[in-house]
Design a protein around this motif. Sequence first.
Motif, PDB file in Angstrom:
ATOM      1  N   GLY A  80      12.524   5.067   2.401  1.00 14.29           N
ATOM      2  CA  GLY A  80      12.119   4.385   1.185  1.00 14.29           C
ATOM      3  C   GLY A  80      10.736   3.786   1.327  1.00 14.29           C
ATOM      4  N   THR A  81      10.317   3.069   0.289  1.00 17.00           N
ATOM      5  CA  THR A  81       8.988   2.475   0.254  1.00 17.00           C
ATOM      6  C   THR A  81       9.115   0.982  -0.031  1.00 17.00           C
ATOM      7  OG1 THR A  81       8.071   4.519  -0.615  1.00 17.00           O
ATOM      8  CG2 THR A  81       6.742   2.553  -0.888  1.00 17.00           C
ATOM      9  N   THR A  82       8.362   0.190   0.679  1.00 16.85           N
ATOM     10  CA  THR A  82       8.315  -1.236   0.423  1.00 16.85           C
ATOM     11  C   THR A  82       7.046  -1.552  -0.348  1.00 16.85           C
ATOM     12  OG1 THR A  82       9.499  -1.661   2.476  1.00 16.85           O
ATOM     13  CG2 THR A  82       8.353  -3.529   1.480  1.00 16.85           C
ATOM     14  N   LEU A  83       7.192  -2.296  -1.446  1.00 17.29           N
ATOM     15  CA  LEU A  83       6.039  -2.714  -2.233  1.00 17.29           C
ATOM     16  C   LEU A  83       5.664  -4.131  -1.819  1.00 17.29           C
ATOM     17  CD1 LEU A  83       7.107  -1.444  -5.760  1.00 17.29           C
ATOM     18  CD2 LEU A  83       5.665  -0.302  -4.077  1.00 17.29           C
ATOM     19  N   TYR A  84       4.369  -4.380  -1.758  1.00 16.50           N
ATOM     20  CA  TYR A  84       3.864  -5.659  -1.289  1.00 16.50           C
ATOM     21  C   TYR A  84       2.982  -6.301  -2.343  1.00 16.50           C
ATOM     22  CZ  TYR A  84       5.285  -4.049   3.329  1.00 16.50           C
ATOM     23  OH  TYR A  84       6.008  -3.601   4.393  1.00 16.50           O
ATOM     24  N   ALA A  85       2.840  -7.615  -2.245  1.00 19.50           N
ATOM     25  CA  ALA A  85       1.935  -8.373  -3.102  1.00 19.50           C
ATOM     26  C   ALA A  85       1.163  -9.353  -2.243  1.00 19.50           C
ATOM     27  CB  ALA A  85       2.710  -9.114  -4.178  1.00 19.50           C
ATOM     28  N   CYS A  86       0.020  -9.767  -2.744  1.00 20.43           N
ATOM     29  CA  CYS A  86      -0.734 -10.806  -2.050  1.00 20.43           C
ATOM     30  C   CYS A  86      -0.020 -12.135  -2.286  1.00 20.43           C
ATOM     31  CB  CYS A  86      -2.175 -10.838  -2.546  1.00 20.43           C
ATOM     32  SG  CYS A  86      -2.371 -11.259  -4.284  1.00 20.43           S
ATOM     33  N   PRO A  87      -0.260 -13.140  -1.457  1.00 20.04           N
ATOM     34  CA  PRO A  87       0.431 -14.421  -1.622  1.00 20.04           C
ATOM     35  C   PRO A  87       0.238 -15.057  -2.999  1.00 20.04           C
ATOM     36  CG  PRO A  87      -0.597 -14.338   0.525  1.00 20.04           C
ATOM     37  CD  PRO A  87      -1.080 -13.125  -0.226  1.00 20.04           C
ATOM     38  N   ALA A  88      -0.910 -14.852  -3.623  1.00 19.65           N
ATOM     39  CA  ALA A  88      -1.165 -15.449  -4.934  1.00 19.65           C
ATOM     40  C   ALA A  88      -0.281 -14.848  -6.016  1.00 19.65           C
ATOM     41  CB  ALA A  88      -2.628 -15.278  -5.309  1.00 19.65           C
ATOM     42  N   HIS A  89       0.018 -13.553  -5.933  1.00 20.59           N
ATOM     43  CA  HIS A  89       0.818 -12.890  -6.952  1.00 20.59           C
ATOM     44  C   HIS A  89       2.295 -12.786  -6.590  1.00 20.59           C
ATOM     45  CE1 HIS A  89      -3.185 -11.142  -8.229  1.00 20.59           C
ATOM     46  NE2 HIS A  89      -2.769 -11.860  -9.250  1.00 20.59           N
ATOM     47  N   ALA A  90       2.652 -13.016  -5.342  1.00 23.47           N
ATOM     48  CA  ALA A  90       4.042 -12.854  -4.907  1.00 23.47           C
ATOM     49  C   ALA A  90       4.976 -13.829  -5.611  1.00 23.47           C
ATOM     50  CB  ALA A  90       4.140 -13.033  -3.399  1.00 23.47           C
ATOM     51  N   ARG A 117      -0.031  -5.966  -7.880  1.00 28.68           N
ATOM     52  CA  ARG A 117      -0.514  -6.580  -9.107  1.00 28.68           C
ATOM     53  C   ARG A 117      -2.024  -6.436  -9.259  1.00 28.68           C
ATOM     54  NH1 ARG A 117       1.138 -10.858 -12.616  1.00 28.68           N
ATOM     55  NH2 ARG A 117       3.160  -9.882 -12.476  1.00 28.68           N
ATOM     56  N   CYS A 118      -2.796  -6.875  -8.260  1.00 26.27           N
ATOM     57  CA  CYS A 118      -4.259  -6.888  -8.401  1.00 26.27           C
ATOM     58  C   CYS A 118      -4.937  -5.704  -7.721  1.00 26.27           C
ATOM     59  CB  CYS A 118      -4.838  -8.194  -7.881  1.00 26.27           C
ATOM     60  SG  CYS A 118      -4.540  -8.509  -6.132  1.00 26.27           S
ATOM     61  N   LYS A 119      -4.161  -4.882  -7.000  1.00 27.94           N
ATOM     62  CA  LYS A 119      -4.670  -3.653  -6.358  1.00 27.94           C
ATOM     63  C   LYS A 119      -5.772  -3.917  -5.331  1.00 27.94           C
ATOM     64  CE  LYS A 119      -2.237  -0.995  -9.103  1.00 27.94           C
ATOM     65  NZ  LYS A 119      -0.881  -1.409  -9.117  1.00 27.94           N
ATOM     66  N   THR A 120      -5.728  -5.083  -4.695  1.00 24.60           N
ATOM     67  CA  THR A 120      -6.676  -5.367  -3.631  1.00 24.60           C
ATOM     68  C   THR A 120      -5.934  -5.376  -2.293  1.00 24.60           C
ATOM     69  OG1 THR A 120      -6.373  -7.744  -3.872  1.00 24.60           O
ATOM     70  CG2 THR A 120      -8.181  -6.751  -5.097  1.00 24.60           C
ATOM     71  N   VAL A 121      -6.670  -5.162  -1.235  1.00 19.15           N
ATOM     72  CA  VAL A 121      -6.083  -5.170   0.100  1.00 19.15           C
ATOM     73  C   VAL A 121      -5.871  -6.615   0.526  1.00 19.15           C
ATOM     74  CG1 VAL A 121      -6.465  -4.569   2.513  1.00 19.15           C
ATOM     75  CG2 VAL A 121      -7.133  -2.978   0.717  1.00 19.15           C
ATOM     76  N   THR A 122      -4.675  -6.915   0.994  1.00 16.06           N
ATOM     77  CA  THR A 122      -4.364  -8.249   1.485  1.00 16.06           C
ATOM     78  C   THR A 122      -3.948  -8.171   2.941  1.00 16.06           C
ATOM     79  OG1 THR A 122      -2.960 -10.194   1.228  1.00 16.06           O
ATOM     80  CG2 THR A 122      -1.996  -8.095   0.584  1.00 16.06           C
ATOM     81  N   PRO A 157       0.414  -9.665   3.487  1.00 16.18           N
ATOM     82  CA  PRO A 157       1.285  -9.088   2.466  1.00 16.18           C
ATOM     83  C   PRO A 157       2.678  -9.720   2.459  1.00 16.18           C
ATOM     84  CG  PRO A 157       1.116  -7.592   4.318  1.00 16.18           C
ATOM     85  CD  PRO A 157       0.165  -8.727   4.585  1.00 16.18           C
ATOM     86  N   VAL A 158       3.213  -9.862   1.249  1.00 17.59           N
ATOM     87  CA  VAL A 158       4.565 -10.386   1.057  1.00 17.59           C
ATOM     88  C   VAL A 158       5.399  -9.253   0.466  1.00 17.59           C
ATOM     89  CG1 VAL A 158       5.960 -12.099  -0.155  1.00 17.59           C
ATOM     90  CG2 VAL A 158       3.658 -12.685   0.612  1.00 17.59           C
ATOM     91  N   PRO A 159       6.472  -8.830   1.151  1.00 14.25           N
ATOM     92  CA  PRO A 159       7.302  -7.759   0.578  1.00 14.25           C
ATOM     93  C   PRO A 159       8.039  -8.265  -0.652  1.00 14.25           C
ATOM     94  CG  PRO A 159       8.264  -8.563   2.619  1.00 14.25           C
ATOM     95  CD  PRO A 159       6.950  -9.262   2.449  1.00 14.25           C
ATOM     96  N   ILE A 160       7.936  -7.527  -1.762  1.00 14.01           N
ATOM     97  CA  ILE A 160       8.577  -7.978  -2.992  1.00 14.01           C
ATOM     98  C   ILE A 160       9.665  -7.037  -3.476  1.00 14.01           C
ATOM     99  CG2 ILE A 160       6.642  -9.338  -3.818  1.00 14.01           C
ATOM    100  CD1 ILE A 160       6.075  -6.905  -5.703  1.00 14.01           C
ATOM    101  N   ARG A 161       9.624  -5.780  -3.084  1.00 13.67           N
ATOM    102  CA  ARG A 161      10.638  -4.836  -3.546  1.00 13.67           C
ATOM    103  C   ARG A 161      10.725  -3.658  -2.587  1.00 13.67           C
ATOM    104  NH1 ARG A 161      10.353  -3.311  -9.646  1.00 13.67           N
ATOM    105  NH2 ARG A 161      10.855  -5.505  -9.704  1.00 13.67           N
ATOM    106  N   ALA A 177       4.855 -14.843  -8.639  1.00 12.98           N
ATOM    107  CA  ALA A 177       5.073 -14.478 -10.038  1.00 12.98           C
ATOM    108  C   ALA A 177       5.926 -13.219 -10.193  1.00 12.98           C
ATOM    109  CB  ALA A 177       3.730 -14.269 -10.729  1.00 12.98           C
ATOM    110  N   LEU A 178       6.081 -12.450  -9.136  1.00  8.73           N
ATOM    111  CA  LEU A 178       6.814 -11.188  -9.227  1.00  8.73           C
ATOM    112  C   LEU A 178       8.275 -11.385  -8.825  1.00  8.73           C
ATOM    113  CD1 LEU A 178       4.108  -8.894  -7.648  1.00  8.73           C
ATOM    114  CD2 LEU A 178       4.693  -9.090 -10.056  1.00  8.73           C
ATOM    115  N   VAL A 179       9.159 -10.799  -9.568  1.00  8.30           N
ATOM    116  CA  VAL A 179      10.581 -10.892  -9.235  1.00  8.30           C
ATOM    117  C   VAL A 179      10.913  -9.876  -8.159  1.00  8.30           C
ATOM    118  CG1 VAL A 179      11.272 -11.783 -11.478  1.00  8.30           C
ATOM    119  CG2 VAL A 179      11.206  -9.321 -11.094  1.00  8.30           C
ATOM    120  N   THR A 180      12.043 -10.067  -7.492  1.00  7.18           N
ATOM    121  CA  THR A 180      12.396  -9.208  -6.366  1.00  7.18           C
ATOM    122  C   THR A 180      13.349  -8.086  -6.744  1.00  7.18           C
ATOM    123  OG1 THR A 180      14.172 -10.693  -5.787  1.00  7.18           O
ATOM    124  CG2 THR A 180      12.055 -11.046  -4.693  1.00  7.18           C
TER     125      THR A 180
END
Length: 66
Positions: free
Chosen positions: A40-50, A19-24, A27-31, A52-55
């Motif tokens: 495959g590839t795992t996408l990650y988000a920072c805790p603040a944006h995780a 979401r914010c393209k910053t290094v965290t 990381p929380v795996p979201i997809r 808000a993102l659906v899985t």
Amino acid sequence: MTRDWLTADPVITMALCVRCKTVTYAPVPIRYMQSTSGPGTTLYACPAHAVALVTGPVPGELEPGM
């Protein structure tokens, strides 16, 4: 007591937030995106944006014309 743990290489976990393209460093795996060839590839988000993102795609999201 030994000091082996002092010389061991630390495991640093970090990823880029989708979401914010910053290094965290928390990381929380979201997809997980599967690949037709290779791993495959795992996408990650920072805790603040995780939160808000659906899985994954929601019903109707992948239907044509949307």
